[in-house]
Design a protein around this motif. Structure first.
Motif, PDB file in Angstrom:
ATOM      1  N   ARG A  54      13.188   2.782  15.160  1.00 41.25           N
ATOM      2  CA  ARG A  54      12.621   2.693  13.808  1.00 41.25           C
ATOM      3  C   ARG A  54      13.729   2.669  12.760  1.00 41.25           C
ATOM      4  O   ARG A  54      14.741   3.351  12.878  1.00 41.25           O
ATOM      5  N   LYS A  55      13.505   1.912  11.701  1.00 41.78           N
ATOM      6  CA  LYS A  55      14.413   1.890  10.557  1.00 41.78           C
ATOM      7  C   LYS A  55      13.896   2.848   9.492  1.00 41.78           C
ATOM      8  O   LYS A  55      12.710   2.820   9.149  1.00 41.78           O
ATOM      9  N   GLY A  56      14.761   3.682   8.942  1.00 46.49           N
ATOM     10  CA  GLY A  56      14.367   4.609   7.898  1.00 46.49           C
ATOM     11  C   GLY A  56      13.443   5.701   8.406  1.00 46.49           C
ATOM     12  O   GLY A  56      13.287   5.914   9.613  1.00 46.49           O
ATOM     13  N   THR A  57      12.804   6.391   7.478  1.00 45.29           N
ATOM     14  CA  THR A  57      11.916   7.502   7.831  1.00 45.29           C
ATOM     15  C   THR A  57      10.582   7.030   8.365  1.00 45.29           C
ATOM     16  O   THR A  57      10.084   7.536   9.381  1.00 45.29           O
ATOM     17  N   LEU A  58       9.996   6.026   7.696  1.00 43.63           N
ATOM     18  CA  LEU A  58       8.643   5.585   8.044  1.00 43.63           C
ATOM     19  C   LEU A  58       8.626   4.259   8.787  1.00 43.63           C
ATOM     20  O   LEU A  58       7.595   3.871   9.313  1.00 43.63           O
ATOM     21  N   VAL A  84       0.835  -1.213   0.000  1.00 43.84           N
ATOM     22  CA  VAL A  84       0.000   0.000   0.000  1.00 43.84           C
ATOM     23  C   VAL A  84       0.864   1.255   0.000  1.00 43.84           C
ATOM     24  O   VAL A  84       0.572   2.233  -0.709  1.00 43.84           O
ATOM     25  N   ARG A  85       1.928   1.239   0.778  1.00 41.60           N
ATOM     26  CA  ARG A  85       2.791   2.418   0.904  1.00 41.60           C
ATOM     27  C   ARG A  85       3.320   2.881  -0.457  1.00 41.60           C
ATOM     28  O   ARG A  85       3.426   4.079  -0.727  1.00 41.60           O
ATOM     29  N   GLN A  86       3.664   1.937  -1.325  1.00 46.06           N
ATOM     30  CA  GLN A  86       4.308   2.287  -2.596  1.00 46.06           C
ATOM     31  C   GLN A  86       3.360   2.186  -3.799  1.00 46.06           C
ATOM     32  O   GLN A  86       3.770   2.487  -4.919  1.00 46.06           O
ATOM     33  N   TYR A  87       2.123   1.780  -3.581  1.00 50.42           N
ATOM     34  CA  TYR A  87       1.253   1.440  -4.708  1.00 50.42           C
ATOM     35  C   TYR A  87       0.817   2.655  -5.514  1.00 50.42           C
ATOM     36  O   TYR A  87       0.680   2.591  -6.739  1.00 50.42           O
ATOM     37  N   THR A  88       0.574   3.754  -4.842  1.00 50.17           N
ATOM     38  CA  THR A  88       0.072   4.970  -5.487  1.00 50.17           C
ATOM     39  C   THR A  88       0.852   6.176  -4.963  1.00 50.17           C
ATOM     40  O   THR A  88       1.507   6.092  -3.913  1.00 50.17           O
ATOM     41  N   PRO A  89       0.757   7.314  -5.638  1.00 50.64           N
ATOM     42  CA  PRO A  89       1.396   8.521  -5.081  1.00 50.64           C
ATOM     43  C   PRO A  89       0.871   8.879  -3.704  1.00 50.64           C
ATOM     44  O   PRO A  89       1.607   9.408  -2.869  1.00 50.64           O
ATOM     45  N   LEU A  93      12.190  -1.424  -4.638  1.00 52.86           N
ATOM     46  CA  LEU A  93      11.410  -0.443  -3.883  1.00 52.86           C
ATOM     47  C   LEU A  93      11.995  -0.266  -2.484  1.00 52.86           C
ATOM     48  O   LEU A  93      12.369  -1.243  -1.820  1.00 52.86           O
ATOM     49  N   ALA A  94      12.074   0.969  -2.031  1.00 51.17           N
ATOM     50  CA  ALA A  94      12.539   1.246  -0.667  1.00 51.17           C
ATOM     51  C   ALA A  94      11.616   0.554   0.335  1.00 51.17           C
ATOM     52  O   ALA A  94      10.404   0.494   0.149  1.00 51.17           O
ATOM     53  N   PHE A  95      12.206   0.036   1.402  1.00 52.43           N
ATOM     54  CA  PHE A  95      11.417  -0.716   2.382  1.00 52.43           C
ATOM     55  C   PHE A  95      10.927   0.155   3.532  1.00 52.43           C
ATOM     56  O   PHE A  95       9.860  -0.101   4.083  1.00 52.43           O
ATOM     57  N   PHE A  96      11.696   1.183   3.880  1.00 54.35           N
ATOM     58  CA  PHE A  96      11.370   1.971   5.070  1.00 54.35           C
ATOM     59  C   PHE A  96      10.973   3.412   4.750  1.00 54.35           C
ATOM     60  O   PHE A  96      10.802   4.220   5.657  1.00 54.35           O
ATOM     61  N   ASP A  97      10.815   3.728   3.460  1.00 52.48           N
ATOM     62  CA  ASP A  97      10.492   5.100   3.042  1.00 52.48           C
ATOM     63  C   ASP A  97       9.521   5.057   1.869  1.00 52.48           C
ATOM     64  O   ASP A  97       9.331   4.016   1.238  1.00 52.48           O
ATOM     65  N   SER A 116      13.035  -5.924  -2.589  1.00 58.58           N
ATOM     66  CA  SER A 116      13.829  -4.912  -1.882  1.00 58.58           C
ATOM     67  C   SER A 116      15.220  -5.391  -1.506  1.00 58.58           C
ATOM     68  O   SER A 116      16.180  -4.609  -1.526  1.00 58.58           O
ATOM     69  N   TRP A 117      15.366  -6.668  -1.156  1.00 56.87           N
ATOM     70  CA  TRP A 117      16.631  -7.133  -0.590  1.00 56.87           C
ATOM     71  C   TRP A 117      17.447  -7.987  -1.546  1.00 56.87           C
ATOM     72  O   TRP A 117      18.683  -7.938  -1.519  1.00 56.87           O
ATOM     73  N   ASP A 118      16.802  -8.795  -2.382  1.00 57.67           N
ATOM     74  CA  ASP A 118      17.543  -9.664  -3.306  1.00 57.67           C
ATOM     75  C   ASP A 118      17.665  -9.050  -4.696  1.00 57.67           C
ATOM     76  O   ASP A 118      18.572  -9.400  -5.452  1.00 57.67           O
ATOM     77  N   GLY A 119      16.734  -8.194  -5.053  1.00 58.62           N
ATOM     78  CA  GLY A 119      16.763  -7.562  -6.360  1.00 58.62           C
ATOM     79  C   GLY A 119      15.501  -7.835  -7.151  1.00 58.62           C
ATOM     80  O   GLY A 119      14.738  -8.764  -6.858  1.00 58.62           O
ATOM     81  N   THR A 120      15.268  -7.029  -8.166  1.00 62.70           N
ATOM     82  CA  THR A 120      14.107  -7.241  -9.020  1.00 62.70           C
ATOM     83  C   THR A 120      14.272  -8.557  -9.771  1.00 62.70           C
ATOM     84  O   THR A 120      15.371  -9.111  -9.897  1.00 62.70           O
ATOM     85  N   GLU A 121      13.172  -9.057 -10.313  1.00 66.34           N
ATOM     86  CA  GLU A 121      13.254 -10.280 -11.105  1.00 66.34           C
ATOM     87  C   GLU A 121      14.133 -10.088 -12.336  1.00 66.34           C
ATOM     88  O   GLU A 121      14.730 -11.050 -12.852  1.00 66.34           O
TER      89      GLU A 121
END
Length: 448
Positions: free
Chosen positions: A71-75, A31-36, A333-337, A292-297
């Protein structure tokens, strides 16, 4: 190979899957990254598109408020839960979530939320109200479940009151929001008997679907083989499905030339030896952790991204699509922002629609492979091909991971009239017919 053959331990696997899960695929929503906007309301507008794509189950990453201490990162990590009864204001309100679930149900979609039962944020009220519910080291300090997870602390399920609290919280969301189940984070780190008891209570409210982030064929949750207990048996009386992590890592290794393509047969043999055919395993080329951690497909699988996506959709098991895969997302995708997805007019929407709609409608692609056959075809080393049959219906799948065209010689049992799911072409195939497969490509044929 007859997939519905009896299994010596079939009587141990007692989970009754909801009827609606038989031909469902699952879609993970970040949800965090799905839309602006990064909200429930903004995501809800995508539900009709996902329903048209053939998705059956919507899995929302954690919806709870996030801890601020350590907390890790900003969010912060969505897996650092500050309040099991709250909604993360970043995403909206409880009413927004209710409306999202209602809108999904109106489209015959079912909704799971991510549940983090193994640990909490440092500033969850339970820390001060019930410190005895947590694991402590020899000096009496709280401890994280894994050293790197310093934003969370481990819960102690030897405490009966904690089990009651967590079960009541699980029941709350099913009753108050009409959820259809849960994806349970690092499920194998929580005692199996807790999940079994919770499942019984949840099913008394409504038939639920429980997905375990675990793989009893492969260590998960950050554990090594030495720490891994392969006898947790989460699928016997608690969970409908676990992650197919072993297949995920196998595909990565094949792409890196560390293992041959035909080692998929070894994986399938191990799966069938451990589980009867009514068990569900989830197959995927990406998810939130992997991306986020291993890389995109695209980083991990290179030119064989789409052939491997075809495999994960059409091998026995339930296919998963992660947020942004239909956008051909080539970004971690960023995990904590905040890091919104660039959808690029959905270039792979049609690709996934053809796969998921086929999975949804075809009787040979039942998730539990009941009364169906899976048969492998002899192939060259760079081709993997199989047919899944139910009575007179069938789906034939072949992929080519080589940089050159390949030919597949069909056995007699593959003869018939087919419709090419991707090209629309009608094919009359006989025994010894040659099926051409382009470099890094696939063929998916539906017997007419």
């Amino acid at each position: 190979m007859l997939e519905s053959a009896s299994h010596p331990d079939s009587h141990l696997f007692q989970v009754q899957h909801p009827v609606w899960a038989a031909h469902a695929s699952i879609y993970e929503v970040n949800v965090r990254q799905y839309t602006p906007e990064g909200t429930f309301q903004a995501f809800e507008a995508h539900l009709p598109r996902l329903a048209d794509m053939g998705v059956g189950i919507i899995w929302l990453m954690p919806i709870h408020p996030i801890g601020e201490v350590n907390r890790k990162g900003t969010l912060g990590s969505q897996y650092a839960v500050q309040d099991y009864y709250g909604v993360n204001p970043e995403f909206g309100t409880l009413d927004d979530l209710r409306h999202l679930v209602q809108a999904a149900h109106a489209l015959d979609l079912y909704v799971l939320i991510d549940w983090v039962a193994n640990h909490t944020a440092w500033d969850n009220p339970l820390v001060t109200e019930h410190p005895d519910w947590y694991t402590h080291d020899a000096a009496g300090n709280f401890v994280p479940p894994i050293p790197d997870w310093h934003d969370v602390i481990d819960l102690d399920y030897h405490q009966p009151a904690l089990r009651r609290y967590m079960t009541d919280a699980l029941l709350y969301w099913v009753r108050e929001v009409d959820l259809d189940g849960y994806r349970c984070d690092v499920a194998g780190l929580v005692p199996t008997d807790f999940w079994e008891a919770a499942r019984q209570e949840l099913d008394q409210v409504k038939p639920v679907f429980l997905l375990a982030e675990w793989d009893e064929l492969y260590p998960s949750g950050g554990l090594t083989w030495e720490q891994f207990d392969g006898n947790t048996r989460l699928l016997e009386r608690a969970f409908d499905m676990t992650f197919g992590l072993r297949l995920h890592y196998l595909l990565d290794h094949i792409a890196e030339d560390k293992q041959p393509l035909h080692d998929i047969d070894v994986y399938l043999a191990a799966e069938r030896a451990k589980y009867p055919p009514n068990v569900y395993l989830m197959h995927f080329t990406s998810n939130h952790d992997v991306n986020s951690w291993d890389g995109t497909e695209y980083e991990r699988l290179g030119p064989n991204v789409l052939p491997f996506a075809v495999l994960t959709a059409l091998l026995p098991g339930m296919p998963l699509v992660y947020s942004g895969q239909e956008a051909a997302l080539q970004k971690r995708l960023a995990f904590f922002d905040r890091d919104p997805i660039d959808w690029q007019d959905y270039p792979l929407q049609e690709f996934y629609t053809k796969l998921l709609q086929l999975n949804k409608r075809h009787p040979a692609l039942h998730n539990g492979i009941l009364e169906s056959r899976f048969e492998r075809f002899p192939t060259t080393p760079n081709v993997y091909a199989f047919i899944r049959r139910h009575e007179e219906t069938a789906v034939l799948t072949a992929i080519n991971i080589a940089p050159t065209p390949q030919q597949l010689t069909l056995p007699v049992e593959a003869a018939g009239i087919y419709h090419d799911v991707f090209s629309g072409e009608k094919l009359h195939l006989q025994a010894d017919s040659e099926l051409s497969i382009l470099p890094h490509d696939w063929r998916v044929l539906e017997r007419m």
